[in-house]
Design an enzyme around this catalytic site. Structure first.
Site, PDB file in Angstrom:
ATOM      1  N   VAL A  67      17.748   8.638  -4.102  1.00 20.82           N
ATOM      2  CA  VAL A  67      18.386   8.990  -5.378  1.00 20.82           C
ATOM      3  C   VAL A  67      19.473  10.046  -5.174  1.00 20.82           C
ATOM      4  CG1 VAL A  67      17.957  10.053  -7.638  1.00 20.82           C
ATOM      5  CG2 VAL A  67      16.366   8.340  -6.743  1.00 20.82           C
TER       6      VAL A  67
ATOM      7  N   ARG B  64     -24.817   8.110  12.612  1.00 16.81           N
ATOM      8  CA  ARG B  64     -24.378   8.056  11.216  1.00 16.81           C
ATOM      9  C   ARG B  64     -22.966   7.461  11.152  1.00 16.81           C
ATOM     10  NH1 ARG B  64     -28.975   8.950  10.491  1.00 16.81           N
ATOM     11  NH2 ARG B  64     -29.944  10.597   9.245  1.00 16.81           N
TER      12      ARG B  64
ATOM     13  N   ALA C 194      15.316  11.091  -1.456  1.00 21.46           N
ATOM     14  CA  ALA C 194      16.490  11.013  -0.579  1.00 21.46           C
ATOM     15  C   ALA C 194      17.432   9.895  -1.037  1.00 21.46           C
ATOM     16  CB  ALA C 194      16.049  10.786   0.860  1.00 21.46           C
TER      17      ALA C 194
ATOM     18  N   THR D 201       4.335   2.893   5.408  1.00 22.69           N
ATOM     19  CA  THR D 201       2.952   2.421   5.543  1.00 22.69           C
ATOM     20  C   THR D 201       2.215   3.366   6.477  1.00 22.69           C
ATOM     21  OG1 THR D 201       1.500   0.715   6.504  1.00 22.69           O
ATOM     22  CG2 THR D 201       3.765   0.722   7.274  1.00 22.69           C
TER      23      THR D 201
ATOM     24  N   ASP E  42       2.317  -0.124  11.952  1.00 29.16           N
ATOM     25  CA  ASP E  42       2.151  -1.444  12.569  1.00 29.16           C
ATOM     26  C   ASP E  42       3.460  -2.229  12.700  1.00 29.16           C
ATOM     27  OD1 ASP E  42       2.474  -1.741   9.850  1.00 29.16           O
ATOM     28  OD2 ASP E  42       0.916  -3.256   9.604  1.00 29.16           O
TER      29      ASP E  42
ATOM     30  N   MET F  90      -8.518   3.300   8.667  1.00 26.12           N
ATOM     31  CA  MET F  90      -7.686   2.156   8.254  1.00 26.12           C
ATOM     32  C   MET F  90      -6.702   1.761   9.361  1.00 26.12           C
ATOM     33  SD  MET F  90      -6.707   2.697   4.280  1.00 26.12           S
ATOM     34  CE  MET F  90      -7.830   2.216   2.989  1.00 26.12           C
ATOM     35  N   GLY F  91      -5.869   0.800   9.046  1.00 23.50           N
ATOM     36  CA  GLY F  91      -4.854   0.350  10.004  1.00 23.50           C
ATOM     37  C   GLY F  91      -4.693  -1.166  10.020  1.00 23.50           C
ATOM     38  N   ARG F  92      -5.495  -1.834   9.207  1.00 21.56           N
ATOM     39  CA  ARG F  92      -5.473  -3.300   9.154  1.00 21.56           C
ATOM     40  C   ARG F  92      -5.709  -3.877  10.558  1.00 21.56           C
ATOM     41  NH1 ARG F  92      -3.653  -5.929   4.401  1.00 21.56           N
ATOM     42  NH2 ARG F  92      -2.538  -4.132   3.629  1.00 21.56           N
TER      43      ARG F  92
ATOM     44  N   ASP G 182       5.399  -4.593   6.148  1.00 18.46           N
ATOM     45  CA  ASP G 182       5.955  -5.890   6.560  1.00 18.46           C
ATOM     46  C   ASP G 182       6.064  -6.895   5.413  1.00 18.46           C
ATOM     47  OD1 ASP G 182       3.211  -6.148   6.469  1.00 18.46           O
ATOM     48  OD2 ASP G 182       3.057  -7.332   8.312  1.00 18.46           O
TER      49      ASP G 182
ATOM     50  N   ASP H 218      -0.061   2.497   8.392  1.00 13.48           N
ATOM     51  CA  ASP H 218      -0.602   1.739   9.526  1.00 13.48           C
ATOM     52  C   ASP H 218       0.191   1.884  10.834  1.00 13.48           C
ATOM     53  OD1 ASP H 218      -2.490   0.857   7.743  1.00 13.48           O
ATOM     54  OD2 ASP H 218      -1.565  -1.101   7.409  1.00 13.48           O
TER      55      ASP H 218
ATOM     56  N   GLU I   9     -15.030  10.666  21.543  1.00 12.21           N
ATOM     57  CA  GLU I   9     -15.662  10.197  22.785  1.00 12.21           C
ATOM     58  C   GLU I   9     -15.298   8.735  23.066  1.00 12.21           C
ATOM     59  OE1 GLU I   9     -17.081  12.581  20.968  1.00 12.21           O
ATOM     60  OE2 GLU I   9     -17.100  13.961  22.656  1.00 12.21           O
TER      61      GLU I   9
ATOM     62  N   GLY J  20       0.841  -1.208   0.000  1.00 12.98           N
ATOM     63  CA  GLY J  20       0.000   0.000   0.000  1.00 12.98           C
ATOM     64  C   GLY J  20       0.869   1.248   0.000  1.00 12.98           C
TER      65      GLY J  20
ATOM     66  N   GLU K   6     -10.646  -0.265  11.451  1.00 13.61           N
ATOM     67  CA  GLU K   6     -11.262  -1.236  10.535  1.00 13.61           C
ATOM     68  C   GLU K   6     -11.096  -2.684  11.005  1.00 13.61           C
ATOM     69  OE1 GLU K   6      -9.419  -1.168   6.648  1.00 13.61           O
ATOM     70  OE2 GLU K   6      -7.409  -1.344   7.463  1.00 13.61           O
TER      71      GLU K   6
ATOM     72  N   SER L  24       6.526  -6.227   2.275  1.00 11.50           N
ATOM     73  CA  SER L  24       7.643  -5.774   1.439  1.00 11.50           C
ATOM     74  C   SER L  24       8.977  -6.140   2.084  1.00 11.50           C
ATOM     75  CB  SER L  24       7.569  -4.251   1.258  1.00 11.50           C
ATOM     76  OG  SER L  24       6.274  -3.868   0.897  1.00 11.50           O
TER      77      SER L  24
ATOM     78  N   ARG M 100       1.166  -5.308  -5.165  1.00  9.30           N
ATOM     79  CA  ARG M 100       1.406  -6.438  -4.258  1.00  9.30           C
ATOM     80  C   ARG M 100       1.633  -7.628  -5.180  1.00  9.30           C
ATOM     81  NH1 ARG M 100      -2.839  -3.637  -0.953  1.00  9.30           N
ATOM     82  NH2 ARG M 100      -1.761  -2.917   0.891  1.00  9.30           N
TER      83      ARG M 100
HETATM   84  O1  F6P Z   1      -1.597  -1.219   4.736  1.00  6.93           O
HETATM   85  C1  F6P Z   1      -2.175  -0.026   4.349  1.00  6.93           C
HETATM   86  C2  F6P Z   1      -3.656  -0.172   4.144  1.00  6.93           C
HETATM   87  O2  F6P Z   1      -4.181   1.083   3.765  1.00  6.93           O
HETATM   88  C3  F6P Z   1      -4.450  -0.725   5.320  1.00  6.93           C
HETATM   89  O3  F6P Z   1      -4.672   0.229   6.317  1.00  6.93           O
HETATM   90  C4  F6P Z   1      -5.690  -1.231   4.645  1.00  6.93           C
HETATM   91  O4  F6P Z   1      -6.294  -2.259   5.379  1.00  6.93           O
HETATM   92  C5  F6P Z   1      -5.163  -1.742   3.331  1.00  6.93           C
HETATM   93  O5  F6P Z   1      -3.917  -1.098   3.096  1.00  6.93           O
HETATM   94  C6  F6P Z   1      -6.070  -1.500   2.155  1.00  6.93           C
HETATM   95  O6  F6P Z   1      -5.478  -2.081   1.030  1.00  6.93           O
HETATM   96  P1  F6P Z   1      -5.933  -1.805  -0.458  1.00  6.93           P
HETATM   97  O7  F6P Z   1      -5.479  -0.431  -0.847  1.00  6.93           O
HETATM   98  O8  F6P Z   1      -5.247  -2.868  -1.249  1.00  6.93           O
HETATM   99  O9  F6P Z   1      -7.422  -1.901  -0.472  1.00  6.93           O
END
Ligand code: F6P
Length: 319
Positions: free
Chosen positions: A24, A243, A22, A125, A129, A169-171, A103, A127, A187, A11, A222, A105, A72
């Site tokens: 290059v 909402r 940097a 990334t 993570d 996001m964040g996997r 990770d 994330d 909250e 991603g 997510e 990669s 990927r």
């Molecule tokens: O790893 C980055 C990320 O944006 C995650 O937060 C998310 O779950 C995933 O990639 C989404 O992947 P894609 O862009 O392939 O839908």
């Protein structure tokens, strides 16, 4: 070292371009040629490379995405695919590689090192993570995008007296939700490391409403579940109109923050320095404002842990 290669993989994240620049420019300053690989490992397998010079990376430090494109790659996961990639590396006289990504990669970077190509990983990334480093390139920008969204949604939330769920996001990692939630005064923050206690979220909402609170923001990572489903349950349990907003890929784009540009510049340059010293099979990270290098396998074996102090603080302050 006369020629190195650079690729971005997985991603994309804001700041990847600053890192490419940097790599290059630091390499060229040391008399080394740089080959840019298109579309990550996919381009390495298929021979999609072109030389990058000083001008190729002009005017990109502030741009989101990656000029090298990303993918990927399934093929690189196979032995056959890696053989093809190795042939391409040899044909272009590439002696070392810089891989910018997360990770997955880095696992590819480890494989390249095992095949005899010194490779350095740079963490890119949103994330955040990766346990071995305090920050990954793109996290700060994504967090700021979320904080901006929270402010906007808070306006309409207060106007209507609604609860608003924002899914980020964040996997499997809750860092974007946690830190953006703290900065945005959410909250409730619901992250995979802690899980969902629906009654606690509802209690907080009702208590807030009874105190005359007009807005309620629930930040949902997510990895826990979907915002729409959660919104339906909350509305049913609390009778508070709810909402849901799924921020999605808006978090992956945009101009990188100064923090991400500086981080990417330092890390990209460090990766080249390491290759020039004859090192490989390393990833670059940052701890206590110091850029450092660590063995790829060791870095990947570390388990990312939640910062409970920050989580508890966010909870206390959102009373
Ligand atoms: O790893 C980055 C990320 O944006 C995650 O937060 C998310 O779950 C995933 O990639 C989404 O992947 P894609 O862009 O392939 O839908």
């Amino acid at each position: 070292m006369k020629t190195i290669g650079v690729l971005t993989s997985g991603g994309d994240s804001p700041g990847m371009n600053s890192a490419i620049r940097a790599v290059v420019r630091n390499a060229i300053s040391k008399g080394c040629k740089v080959m840019g690989v298109q579309r990550g490992y996919e381009g390495l397998v298929n021979g999609q490379l072109e030389e990058l010079n000083i001008s190729s990376v002009a005017d990109i430090i502030h741009r989101g995405g990656t000029i090298l494109k990303t993918a990927r790659s399934e093929e690189f996961r196979t032995e056959e695919g890696r053989k093809k990639a190795l042939n391409v590396i040899k044909v272009f006289d590439i002696e070392g590689m810089v891989v910018i990504g997360g990770d997955g990669s880095f696992r590819g970077a480890e494989k390249l090192s095992q095949l005899g190509i010194p490779t350095i990983g740079v963490p890119g990334t949103i994330d955040n993570d990766l346990a071995y480093t305090d920050y990954t390139i793109g996290f700060d920008t994504a967090m700021n995008t979320v904080v901006d969204a929270i402010s906007k949604i808070r306006d309409t939330s207060a106007s209507h007296g609604r609860a608003n769920i924002i899914e980020v996001m964040g996997r499997h990692c809750g860092d974007i939700a946690l830190y953006a939630g703290l900065a945005g005064g959410a909250e409730s923050i619901v992250i995979p490391e802690v899980g969902l206690d629906i009654d606690q979220v509802c209690r907080k909402l009702i208590k807030g409403k009874n105190r005359g609170k007009l807005h309620s923001i629930i930040l949902l990572a997510e990895g826990v579940g979907g915002a729409i489903e959660l919104g339906n349950i909350i509305e049913e349990k609390t009778s508070i109109e709810t909402r849901a907003t799924i921020l999605g890929h808006i978090q992956r784009g945009g101009s990188p923050t100064a923090f991400d540009r500086i981080l990417a510049s330092k890390m990209g340059a460090k990766a080249v320095d390491l290759l020039m010293e004859g090192q490989g099979n390393l990833v670059v990270g940052i701890k206590g404002n110091q850029v450092f290098a660590m063995d790829i396998g060791e870095a990947l074996s570390q388990e990312k842990k939640l910062d409970y102090d920050t989580y508890d603080l966010a909870d206390i302050l959102s009373m």
